[in-house]
Scaffold this active site. Structure first.
Site, PDB file in Angstrom:
ATOM      1  N   GLU A  93       0.849  -1.199   0.000  1.00 44.63           N
ATOM      2  CA  GLU A  93       0.000   0.000   0.000  1.00 44.63           C
ATOM      3  C   GLU A  93       0.883   1.247   0.000  1.00 44.63           C
ATOM      4  O   GLU A  93       1.957   1.236   0.616  1.00 44.63           O
ATOM      5  CB  GLU A  93      -0.901   0.002   1.253  1.00 44.63           C
ATOM      6  N   HIS A 119      -7.846   1.391   2.093  1.00 48.31           N
ATOM      7  CA  HIS A 119      -7.735   0.904   3.488  1.00 48.31           C
ATOM      8  C   HIS A 119      -8.529   1.795   4.455  1.00 48.31           C
ATOM      9  O   HIS A 119      -7.990   2.296   5.454  1.00 48.31           O
ATOM     10  CB  HIS A 119      -6.248   0.841   3.911  1.00 48.31           C
TER      11      HIS A 119
HETATM   12  P1  NAI Z   1     -10.223 -11.013  15.294  1.00 51.82           P
HETATM   13  O1  NAI Z   1      -8.899 -11.414  15.834  1.00 51.82           O
HETATM   14  O2  NAI Z   1     -11.295 -10.640  16.233  1.00 51.82           O
HETATM   15  O3  NAI Z   1     -10.784 -12.194  14.339  1.00 51.82           O
HETATM   16  C1  NAI Z   1      -9.981 -12.905  13.431  1.00 51.82           C
HETATM   17  C2  NAI Z   1     -10.599 -14.290  13.293  1.00 51.82           C
HETATM   18  O4  NAI Z   1      -9.917 -14.989  12.256  1.00 51.82           O
HETATM   19  C3  NAI Z   1     -10.467 -15.135  14.558  1.00 51.82           C
HETATM   20  O5  NAI Z   1     -11.724 -15.672  14.918  1.00 51.82           O
HETATM   21  C4  NAI Z   1      -9.467 -16.230  14.153  1.00 51.82           C
HETATM   22  O6  NAI Z   1      -9.687 -17.455  14.829  1.00 51.82           O
HETATM   23  C5  NAI Z   1      -9.757 -16.349  12.675  1.00 51.82           C
HETATM   24  N1  NAI Z   1      -8.665 -16.947  11.916  1.00 51.82           N
HETATM   25  C6  NAI Z   1      -7.332 -16.844  12.091  1.00 51.82           C
HETATM   26  N2  NAI Z   1      -6.666 -17.553  11.171  1.00 51.82           N
HETATM   27  C7  NAI Z   1      -7.610 -18.115  10.368  1.00 51.82           C
HETATM   28  C8  NAI Z   1      -7.542 -18.965   9.238  1.00 51.82           C
HETATM   29  N3  NAI Z   1      -6.373 -19.380   8.719  1.00 51.82           N
HETATM   30  N4  NAI Z   1      -8.716 -19.355   8.672  1.00 51.82           N
HETATM   31  C9  NAI Z   1      -9.912 -18.968   9.200  1.00 51.82           C
HETATM   32  N5  NAI Z   1     -10.025 -18.162  10.280  1.00 51.82           N
HETATM   33  C10 NAI Z   1      -8.881 -17.747  10.847  1.00 51.82           C
HETATM   34  O7  NAI Z   1      -9.902  -9.840  14.268  1.00 51.82           O
HETATM   35  P2  NAI Z   1     -10.914  -8.710  13.758  1.00 51.82           P
HETATM   36  O8  NAI Z   1     -10.893  -7.551  14.671  1.00 51.82           O
HETATM   37  O9  NAI Z   1     -12.208  -9.328  13.408  1.00 51.82           O
HETATM   38  O10 NAI Z   1     -10.129  -8.234  12.421  1.00 51.82           O
HETATM   39  C11 NAI Z   1     -10.073  -9.066  11.280  1.00 51.82           C
HETATM   40  C12 NAI Z   1      -9.113  -8.471  10.273  1.00 51.82           C
HETATM   41  O11 NAI Z   1      -9.576  -7.192   9.858  1.00 51.82           O
HETATM   42  C13 NAI Z   1      -7.682  -8.267  10.770  1.00 51.82           C
HETATM   43  O12 NAI Z   1      -6.798  -8.679   9.771  1.00 51.82           O
HETATM   44  C14 NAI Z   1      -7.569  -6.775  10.924  1.00 51.82           C
HETATM   45  O13 NAI Z   1      -6.228  -6.332  10.737  1.00 51.82           O
HETATM   46  C15 NAI Z   1      -8.460  -6.294   9.813  1.00 51.82           C
HETATM   47  N6  NAI Z   1      -8.965  -4.919   9.968  1.00 51.82           N
HETATM   48  C16 NAI Z   1      -9.032  -4.137   8.834  1.00 51.82           C
HETATM   49  C17 NAI Z   1      -9.490  -2.842   8.937  1.00 51.82           C
HETATM   50  C18 NAI Z   1      -9.606  -1.997   7.717  1.00 51.82           C
HETATM   51  O14 NAI Z   1      -9.541  -0.780   7.816  1.00 51.82           O
HETATM   52  N7  NAI Z   1      -9.806  -2.584   6.561  1.00 51.82           N
HETATM   53  C19 NAI Z   1      -9.857  -2.244  10.224  1.00 51.82           C
HETATM   54  C20 NAI Z   1      -9.855  -3.183  11.330  1.00 51.82           C
HETATM   55  C21 NAI Z   1      -9.384  -4.472  11.189  1.00 51.82           C
END
Ligand code: NAI
Length: 404
Positions: free
Chosen positions: A261, A284
């Protein structure tokens, strides 16, 4: 009691200042970031500093600010702080990883509808003066199936709000997660991919998730389905996605995060999926809303409040986790020490010699630090704290009592 002083830089949402002041702190709010010597001069005499992503809290900066007891990153990332050195000197660093959950879920929901109606193309055509009134390829989302990969904070929130529109939700997660509402768990990633009209990715960036949506996974998605990625850029193989879009195997995609990015708004953005049909590209911004900024302000302000009044370090990214409520009837001694054998014995020896009664004791450790919270029935807690503080293993020791 003199008020703890907190310096907030980089235009942190004013709600944070209001909350901290209401909780008895003295707060100074600055709109910009400072670097090196200027930062040190500015932060001298403060007990906590709050930053966003620009301010670099280096080892040299921290070494010159012995009064700082906690750092708050009013954002998600914490790379701008030397976490290892902060840990070494007993300084918890807080952030706000989940305050923008709802904002991301809302963007994804919006993109599901926008992709289903080819809105990106329709609006571009209108801006160019082209009137393309047609129902071809346009669908409602009601009754369609959304497959959520990663049923964590964002994935599960999306699940709930998507169902409110009549969308069927299925999900896949590597950890066993309780389904919310009528959502249904899939045993494998491929099962989820093959059944969904929309796939939305909500996994973290790990060695297992990098490239997890490659050529074969994208091929496994239903013909004519859509892919949405607002998680992390490296999760999707972009050249494979471009091929699937060009061949019309996928009807569209909405991508908010990219493997590489631009570092700032001044740099150009280049991607293979630019100019492809029915592709929504956003810089983003999944979590970038005023509401999320405000929620981040509240979350880190609350972490500071809990740390200073109760000693709780819950959510600190570099520190042993002690989750304690405000002390009620007894003063609490908080001791950060080097994690070497025998510390607890020595601390309890001091308490015993001063005829103190340990009402509750919480100890949490990491490789380098031990963090101890002791609620103590004793006539002179300051004397106990003074003696514990004098132990060669002690890094920081303080006494807290109920907030008035
Ligand atoms: P979280 O940690 O609450 O949830 C992530 C989930 O993914 C967990 O339940 C975990 O068990 C699961 N997981 C991990 N590895 C996996 C795999 N190989 N296959 C299937 N499931 C798997 O995280 P949250 O807060 O829900 O965030 C998710 C993503 O969103 C993160 O990558 C975060 O960086 C991103 N994000 C992006 C934003 C944006 O501006 N686009 C803003 C906030 C978060």
């Amino acid at each position: 009691m003199t008020k703890k002083k907190i310096l907030l830089l980089e235009n942190i949402h004013p709600g944070a200042k209001n909350r901290l002041e209401a909780n008895g702190f003295q707060v100074q709010l600055e709109t910009i970031s400072f670097a090196d010597d200027e930062l040190v001069a500015k932060a001298k005499g403060f007990q906590a500093i709050g930053i966003r992503s620009k301010t670099q809290i280096t080892k040299s900066v921290l070494a010159q600010l012995p009064d700082i007891e906690a750092v708050g990153c009013f954002c998600i990332g914490t790379d701008q702080v030397d976490l290892d050195f902060a840990n070494e000197i007993g300084l918890p660093v807080f952030n706000a990883p989940y305050s923008n959950t709802r904002s991301v879920a809302e963007l994804v929901l919006c993109e599901m509808i926008a992709l289903s109606r080819h809105l990106a193309d329709r609006t571009m055509q209108m801006h160019k003066g082209q009137w393309q009134k047609s129902a071809d390829g346009a669908n409602e989302v009601r009754g369609k199936t959304l497959g959520i990969i990663g049923y964590g904070h964002i994935g599960s929130q999306l699940s709930v709000i998507a169902e409110s529109l009549g969308v069927h939700v299925i999900y896949y997660d590597v950890v066993k997660k309780l389904p919310l509402g009528n959502a249904r768990v899939c045993e494998t990633l491929h099962e989820c991919l093959a059944q969904s009209d929309f796939i939305s990715l909500h996994v973290p960036d790990t060695s297992l998730t990098q490239g997890m949506m490659g050529e074969s996974e994208i091929k496994c998605m239903k013909a004519g389905s859509y892919l949405i990625n607002a998680s992390r850029g490296k999760v999707v193989d972009i050249p494979a996605l471009a091929r699937a879009l060009k061949s019309k195997h996928l009807s569209g995609a909405a991508i908010d995060v990219f493997p590489v990015e631009p570092a700032s708004n001044k740099e150009p953005f280049i991607s293979e999926i630019q100019e492809l049909e029915n592709v929504i590209l956003t810089p983003h911004i999944g979590g970038s809303t005023i509401e999320a900024q405000e929620a981040i302000g509240q979350e880190v302000a609350e972490s500071f409040t809990r740390y200073f009044y109760s000693g709780a370090t819950t959510g600190a990214v570099n520190f042993p986790q002690v989750d304690v409520a405000m002390p009620r009837d007894y003063p609490r001694i908080l001791n950060i020490h080097r994690n070497v054998p025998g510390v607890l014995g020595e601390v309890n020896g001091i308490i015993s010699a001063l005829k103190g009664n340990i009402v509750a004791q919480h100890l949490s450790t990491d490789a380098r630090l031990g963090y101890l919270a002791i609620d103590l029935g004793v006539s002179d807690p300051q004397e106990v704290a003074k003696r514990i503080s004098a132990l060669p293993t002690s890094i920081r020791t303080r006494v807290v009592s109920e907030r008035k």
